[in-house]
Design an enzyme around this catalytic site. Structure first.
Site, PDB file in Angstrom:
ATOM      1  N   GLY A 171       0.814  -1.221   0.000  1.00 50.38           N
ATOM      2  CA  GLY A 171       0.000   0.000   0.000  1.00 50.38           C
ATOM      3  C   GLY A 171       0.841   1.262   0.000  1.00 50.38           C
ATOM      4  N   GLY A 172       0.531   2.148   0.957  1.00 45.96           N
ATOM      5  CA  GLY A 172       1.255   3.415   1.046  1.00 45.96           C
ATOM      6  C   GLY A 172       2.752   3.212   1.235  1.00 45.96           C
TER       7      GLY A 172
ATOM      8  N   GLY B  99      16.154   9.799 -35.251  1.00 47.53           N
ATOM      9  CA  GLY B  99      15.589  10.454 -34.061  1.00 47.53           C
ATOM     10  C   GLY B  99      16.402  10.160 -32.817  1.00 47.53           C
ATOM     11  N   ALA B 100      16.998   8.962 -32.780  1.00 47.42           N
ATOM     12  CA  ALA B 100      17.783   8.603 -31.594  1.00 47.42           C
ATOM     13  C   ALA B 100      19.058   9.434 -31.533  1.00 47.42           C
ATOM     14  CB  ALA B 100      18.089   7.114 -31.603  1.00 47.42           C
TER      15      ALA B 100
HETATM   16  C1  HXC Z   1      -2.434  -3.148  10.932  1.00 42.06           C
HETATM   17  C2  HXC Z   1      -0.979  -4.802  10.307  1.00 42.06           C
HETATM   18  C3  HXC Z   1      -0.967  -4.322   8.970  1.00 42.06           C
HETATM   19  C4  HXC Z   1      -1.753  -3.168   8.677  1.00 42.06           C
HETATM   20  C5  HXC Z   1       0.324  -6.018   9.087  1.00 42.06           C
HETATM   21  N1  HXC Z   1      -0.168  -5.864  10.302  1.00 42.06           N
HETATM   22  N2  HXC Z   1      -0.152  -5.096   8.248  1.00 42.06           N
HETATM   23  N3  HXC Z   1      -1.703  -4.215  11.256  1.00 42.06           N
HETATM   24  N4  HXC Z   1      -2.464  -2.616   9.695  1.00 42.06           N
HETATM   25  N5  HXC Z   1      -1.784  -2.642   7.468  1.00 42.06           N
HETATM   26  C6  HXC Z   1       0.095  -6.663  11.491  1.00 42.06           C
HETATM   27  C7  HXC Z   1      -0.518  -8.046  11.395  1.00 42.06           C
HETATM   28  O1  HXC Z   1      -1.845  -8.007  11.800  1.00 42.06           O
HETATM   29  C8  HXC Z   1       0.369  -8.812  12.337  1.00 42.06           C
HETATM   30  O2  HXC Z   1      -0.047  -8.543  13.666  1.00 42.06           O
HETATM   31  C9  HXC Z   1       1.726  -8.182  12.169  1.00 42.06           C
HETATM   32  O3  HXC Z   1       1.476  -6.902  11.580  1.00 42.06           O
HETATM   33  C10 HXC Z   1       2.610  -8.969  11.237  1.00 42.06           C
HETATM   34  O4  HXC Z   1       1.908  -9.232  10.042  1.00 42.06           O
HETATM   35  P1  HXC Z   1       1.829 -10.687   9.384  1.00 42.06           P
HETATM   36  O5  HXC Z   1       0.704 -10.689   8.449  1.00 42.06           O
HETATM   37  O6  HXC Z   1       1.832 -11.713  10.465  1.00 42.06           O
HETATM   38  O7  HXC Z   1       3.222 -10.742   8.632  1.00 42.06           O
HETATM   39  P2  HXC Z   1       3.537 -11.339   7.176  1.00 42.06           P
HETATM   40  O8  HXC Z   1       2.966 -12.713   7.041  1.00 42.06           O
HETATM   41  O9  HXC Z   1       4.996 -11.189   7.014  1.00 42.06           O
HETATM   42  O10 HXC Z   1       2.774 -10.404   6.137  1.00 42.06           O
HETATM   43  C11 HXC Z   1       3.106  -9.080   6.054  1.00 42.06           C
HETATM   44  C12 HXC Z   1       2.112  -8.368   5.094  1.00 42.06           C
HETATM   45  C13 HXC Z   1       0.657  -8.668   5.584  1.00 42.06           C
HETATM   46  C14 HXC Z   1       2.276  -8.871   3.684  1.00 42.06           C
HETATM   47  C15 HXC Z   1       2.449  -6.890   5.143  1.00 42.06           C
HETATM   48  O11 HXC Z   1       0.590  -8.370   6.975  1.00 42.06           O
HETATM   49  C16 HXC Z   1      -0.357  -7.877   4.847  1.00 42.06           C
HETATM   50  O12 HXC Z   1      -0.763  -8.214   3.726  1.00 42.06           O
HETATM   51  N6  HXC Z   1      -0.793  -6.790   5.493  1.00 42.06           N
HETATM   52  C17 HXC Z   1      -1.809  -5.911   4.893  1.00 42.06           C
HETATM   53  C18 HXC Z   1      -1.204  -5.142   3.795  1.00 42.06           C
HETATM   54  C19 HXC Z   1      -2.188  -4.215   3.125  1.00 42.06           C
HETATM   55  O13 HXC Z   1      -3.060  -4.619   2.401  1.00 42.06           O
HETATM   56  N7  HXC Z   1      -2.064  -2.993   3.452  1.00 42.06           N
HETATM   57  C20 HXC Z   1      -2.995  -2.029   2.868  1.00 42.06           C
HETATM   58  C21 HXC Z   1      -2.805  -0.866   3.347  1.00 42.06           C
HETATM   59  S1  HXC Z   1      -3.751   0.259   2.439  1.00 42.06           S
HETATM   60  P3  HXC Z   1      -0.096  -9.704  14.775  1.00 42.06           P
HETATM   61  O14 HXC Z   1      -0.502  -8.980  16.011  1.00 42.06           O
HETATM   62  O15 HXC Z   1      -1.113 -10.684  14.290  1.00 42.06           O
HETATM   63  O16 HXC Z   1       1.270 -10.267  14.823  1.00 42.06           O
HETATM   64  C22 HXC Z   1      -2.718   1.516   2.262  1.00 42.06           C
HETATM   65  C23 HXC Z   1      -3.416   2.715   1.743  1.00 42.06           C
HETATM   66  C24 HXC Z   1      -2.474   3.714   1.203  1.00 42.06           C
HETATM   67  O17 HXC Z   1      -1.609   1.454   2.606  1.00 42.06           O
HETATM   68  C25 HXC Z   1      -2.668   3.777  -0.228  1.00 42.06           C
HETATM   69  C26 HXC Z   1      -1.856   4.851  -0.842  1.00 42.06           C
HETATM   70  C27 HXC Z   1      -2.066   4.999  -2.274  1.00 42.06           C
END
Ligand code: HXC
Length: 535
Positions: free
Chosen positions: A188-189, A423-424
């Site tokens: 994401g971000g 052109g290049a």
């Molecule tokens: C809150 C999060 C989190 C998130 C991970 N965690 N991402 N908590 N918000 N975005 C937490 C998990 O719940 C977990 O907590 C701990 O971090 C570790 O994550 P895991 O999943 O166990 O680790 P891993 O298997 O290595 O996977 C990592 C990951 C996955 C690929 C990043 O966590 C994931 O897909 N997260 C979501 C990513 C996502 O879709 N983000 C979207 C954001 S939208 P616990 O307590 O269980 O250990 C965005 C908008 C901005 O960013 C857009 C801008 C254009």
């Protein structure tokens, strides 16, 4: 650059451990607790993945003892979805100032052990504060990213936090160098901010970048894909072009980053640092004489040319694995930093395609923004032809090189080593695109197109009238006549579009001499600020 004495001065004096006044002991206890991050279990899990902790990363990257942390005691601002008992000091990101090679930098490092390094309001505010500090004080900002993106529990606050960061990324673009190091699964971000910065580093095996992770991809499209296949370092360095540098390990990554910074100024108001140069500027480059004899169709790696002309044969390449038909990177010539853009005949004959255009144009714009002179080495048969390229927009992408060179007001020196067609030829910093000094080797062929293609168009009727046996000999004869007249540097030199035909062995000296003359062409900060927009 850092001296031994300066480093020694930074060494922290031993602190009293006995008889410490109560108030000071309390501060120490709070700080010690705050520095634990997500706790021992999560730190162990981070280590088990072969990763350093955020704090170790800062320690290994910066000069010894130079880190000064801010906002360690800032805590999470949200109580929803179970966060009330997870208020961890620091809110999952370490921020502060430090030095690299003795020069100041601002830095933040996300801590995956705290809520997956996810970005909530307080976390975002800490990063913004450090970016503002970098902008106001004209020093580079470095982000060490290890984050699941926007913290889901904090809802729109975390999205707004990213908006604030993106806004600052754009404001800082072309003003201070911005560097992103991806050190975990970033989503994401956490990938859009790096995409707005100047350079992205990844480490094999531990760095991943995607807008949405494999699970969401599976749910949305049904595609089953691994972390590596979706967004590993190989994908982003060779296919997408998102990543500029790949490292084998975190220490290797930090070494490369320190090297990159040694070529960059602190901001658009400075020149890149000059180094003492033990390599004679008049060192001949006789090896390049082979070019005079080289068959125009024979491929060669342009790196060999760059190594020959560079101080001490050192070249720091950028985006090594992406669009290999064009090579870009940093070198020093006579002690001064120069950015090179060079067609690479070893790959696609050095032709310009969409990826090469994007790669070159963005690098040229970076160099122009940061007062780094541009050296262009030309051996290009043209823009790459074909339906795929046309439909994917080679016209739109190819135009970016024309734009970038025309816009650039830093010193520009061009050397045509072999082919420069159509052109290049124009695009690769030709005289009328405002190259300041344009040289050609005797082996240069500067023409609208190659002899074969040109004569088959010009003499199509005569060729058609000949018998099949006569045709080959006629084509060869016509192509040779054309090559003698046009496919040489002399026609162009007569019109003044090449300033000088130089001997290959003089190449290093002529380029250094040209850049020395052009040194005061533009003072740092004199140009209207141009951002380094992602291309
Ligand atoms: C809150 C999060 C989190 C998130 C991970 N965690 N991402 N908590 N918000 N975005 C937490 C998990 O719940 C977990 O907590 C701990 O971090 C570790 O994550 P895991 O999943 O166990 O680790 P891993 O298997 O290595 O996977 C990592 C990951 C996955 C690929 C990043 O966590 C994931 O897909 N997260 C979501 C990513 C996502 O879709 N983000 C979207 C954001 S939208 P616990 O307590 O269980 O250990 C965005 C908008 C901005 O960013 C857009 C801008 C254009």
């Amino acid at each position: 650059m850092e001296t031994k004495e300066a480093a020694a001065q930074e060494k922290e004096a031993p602190r009293k451990t006995r008889g410490v006044p109560e108030g000071i002991q309390r501060t120490r206890d709070i700080i010690e607790k705050a520095m634990e991050g997500g706790g021992q279990e999560r730190v162990a899990a981070q280590k088990a993945k072969g990763k350093f902790t955020a704090r170790e990363r800062i320690h290994y990257l910066l000069d010894d003892g130079s880190f000064q942390e801010f906002d360690l005691l800032v805590t999470t601002r949200c109580d929803d979805f179970g966060l009330s008992d997870k208020h961890i000091p620091g809110d999952g990101v370490i921020t502060g100032i430090g030095r690299i090679n003795g020069r100041e930098v601002c830095i933040f490092a996300q801590d995956f052990t705290v809520l997956g390094g996810s970005l909530g309001l307080a976390h975002a505010q800490k990063i913004c504060k450090i970016m503002d500090l970098a902008y106001d004080n004209r020093v580079p900002v470095i982000g060490l990213l290890d984050s699941g993106g926007a913290r889901i529990q904090e809802g729109v606050d975390s999205l707004d936090g990213y908006a604030e960061i993106f806004y600052r990324n754009v404001k800082c673009s072309g003003v201070i160098p911005q560097i992103s190091v991806i050190l975990g699964p970033c989503a994401g971000g956490a990938v859009y901010s790096p995409a707005l910065t100047d350079y992205v580093f990844m480490v094999e095996g531990i760095s991943h970048m995607f807008v949405t992770g494999p699970d969401v991809v599976k749910a949305a499209t049904g595609e089953d894909v691994s972390f590596d296949t979706l967004g590993g370092s190989a994908v982003h360095s060779a296919k997408s072009g998102v990543c500029h540098f790949v490292a084998k390990s975190e220490p290797d990554c930090f070494r490369q980053l320190r090297e990159l910074l040694s070529y960059l100024p602190q901001s658009r108001w400075e020149k890149a640092p000059t180094m003492a140069n033990p390599d004679p500027i008049r060192r001949g480059t006789p090896v390049l004489e082979t070019f005079v004899k080289v068959d125009p169709r024979k491929p060669y790696r342009v790196h060999h040319v760059i190594f020959q002309i560079a101080d001490e044969h050192k070249f720091f390449e950028v985006q090594t694995n992406f669009a290999k038909n064009i090579v870009v990177g940093f070198l020093r010539m006579g002690g001064e930093v120069v950015g090179v853009i060079a067609n690479n005949p070893a790959h696609m004959a050095g032709a310009l395609d969409i990826d090469a255009s994007d790669k070159a144009a963005r690098f040229i714009r970076f160099l122009n923004a940061f007062n780094i002179p541009i050296l262009t080495l030309v051996d290009v048969p043209g823009y790459w032809p074909g339906v795929q390229q046309e439909h994917a927009g080679i016209i739109r992408h190819g135009a970016k090189i024309l734009y970038a060179y025309s816009e650039a007001t830093v010193p520009k020196v061009t050397v045509v080593t072999r082919k420069a067609y159509g052109g290049a030829y124009i695009a690769m910093s030709s005289k009328h695109m405002r190259g300041d000094m344009n040289f050609a080797l005797p082996s240069a062929e500067i023409a609208v197109m190659g002899p074969k293609g040109a004569t088959e168009i010009l003499y199509s009727r005569e060729i058609a009238k000949a018998t099949p046996e006569e045709q080959t000999a006629l084509k060869d004869k016509l192509a040779k006549e054309y090559a003698d007249k046009f496919a040489s540097p002399y026609q162009t030199a007569r019109s003044g579009s090449v300033d000088e035909v130089i001997e290959p062995t003089q190449m290093r000296y002529k380029i250094i001499r040209a850049f020395k003359f052009l040194r005061e062409k533009r003072k740092p900060g004199e140009n209207p600020g141009t951002g380094n927009i992602p291309l």
